[in-house]
Scaffold this active site. Sequence first.
Site, PDB file in Angstrom:
ATOM      1  CB  THR A  40      -0.890   0.011   1.269  1.00  0.00           C
ATOM      2  OG1 THR A  40      -1.607  -1.212   1.311  1.00  0.00           O
ATOM      3  CG2 THR A  40      -1.849   1.171   1.281  1.00  0.00           C
ATOM      4  CG  HIS A  43      -0.385   0.545  -4.431  1.00  0.00           C
ATOM      5  ND1 HIS A  43      -0.203   0.183  -5.744  1.00  0.00           N
ATOM      6  CD2 HIS A  43      -0.616  -0.605  -3.760  1.00  0.00           C
ATOM      7  CE1 HIS A  43      -0.313  -1.136  -5.849  1.00  0.00           C
ATOM      8  NE2 HIS A  43      -0.560  -1.640  -4.659  1.00  0.00           N
TER       9      HIS A  43
END
Length: 342
Positions: A40, A43
Amino acid sequence: MKAVMKTAPKQGFEFAELPVPKPGPKEILVKVKATSICGTDVHITEWDEWAQNRIKPPLLYGHEFAGEVVEKGGNAEGVEVGDFVSAETHVYCGHCFQCQTGNAHICENVKILGVDINGCFAEYAAIPASNAWKNSKKINPKHASAQEPLGNAVHTVSYCNVRDANVAIFGMGPIGLCAVQVCKAYGARKVIAVNPGEYRRKLAEKNGADLVLNPKEDDVVKEIMDATDGRGSDVLIEMSGSPQGITQGFESLRPGGEVGFLGIPPKPFEFDWSKNVVFKGCTIHGVNGRKIWDTWYRSRSLLESGKVDLGKIVTHELRLSDFAEGIELMKKGECGKIVMTP
Ligand SMILES: [Zn+2]
Ligand SMILES: [Zn+2]
């Protein structure tokens, strides 16, 4: 305090100097001893489509950590100053239908630490007391930080009957690697790991996979059929999010098999539902987060019994100031879990 921030809606990150947060009435302040990098966070740093739609800068990101409670709000219950805690990262509302019926992990008002609200890539983090998990003081802080992704693996595997089963796991990121150990701990007959990158294929072997396949070179479906007496896997654990991996996973699953599905495809893709799901009569469990606190108790017993060793998952120990290096390693897939100290 020093913190990793996304200050503007664009690629990259910044180190910022922030005041130490003041815990709210129901919050605790934790001095971070270890924090780990998740997909995450890549990202968010890279500012991909998902991040552009979800993240509202400025944001202090990072969600995996462990540390010591140094202050608590007046109404913070169940945790004391001096406790060594990790965090359940899904901050739930407590009053929606899911929360009221034992499924707070899929709360319809969920806010995720380091995604929707400020996180832990810093010296201190303020979190709701109700999200704190009290660790044994014996657990290594670097391992305590990685319990959150271990929990993803435990949660995913717990939906499927892996005992004496042939299990195929697609995607050997840290969660997939944890899943290899968890499946072995739960008595799987054979664990087949599939991953394109070499570094993580080697790690899969170290973590106990019986057969490791490279989708760039091997005929994955045929290899899985051959390894399962021509039947196909009993259980598919999908951790890759890759359209090719997902398709191969279903094609090599036996009729009546079970799927624990945690991987997140980057966008919608074409998939043969009638062949792979309907006529196969398989069962798919979509998995999000961890069951609160069921998964955490299961993870604790796996760690305490020594059946799962996070020392085999954590491959790099960096300082928070080396965050850029950590992100590069993650992008290349040349790491297991990267843990940083502030
Ligand atoms: Zn994570
Ligand atoms: Zn809720």
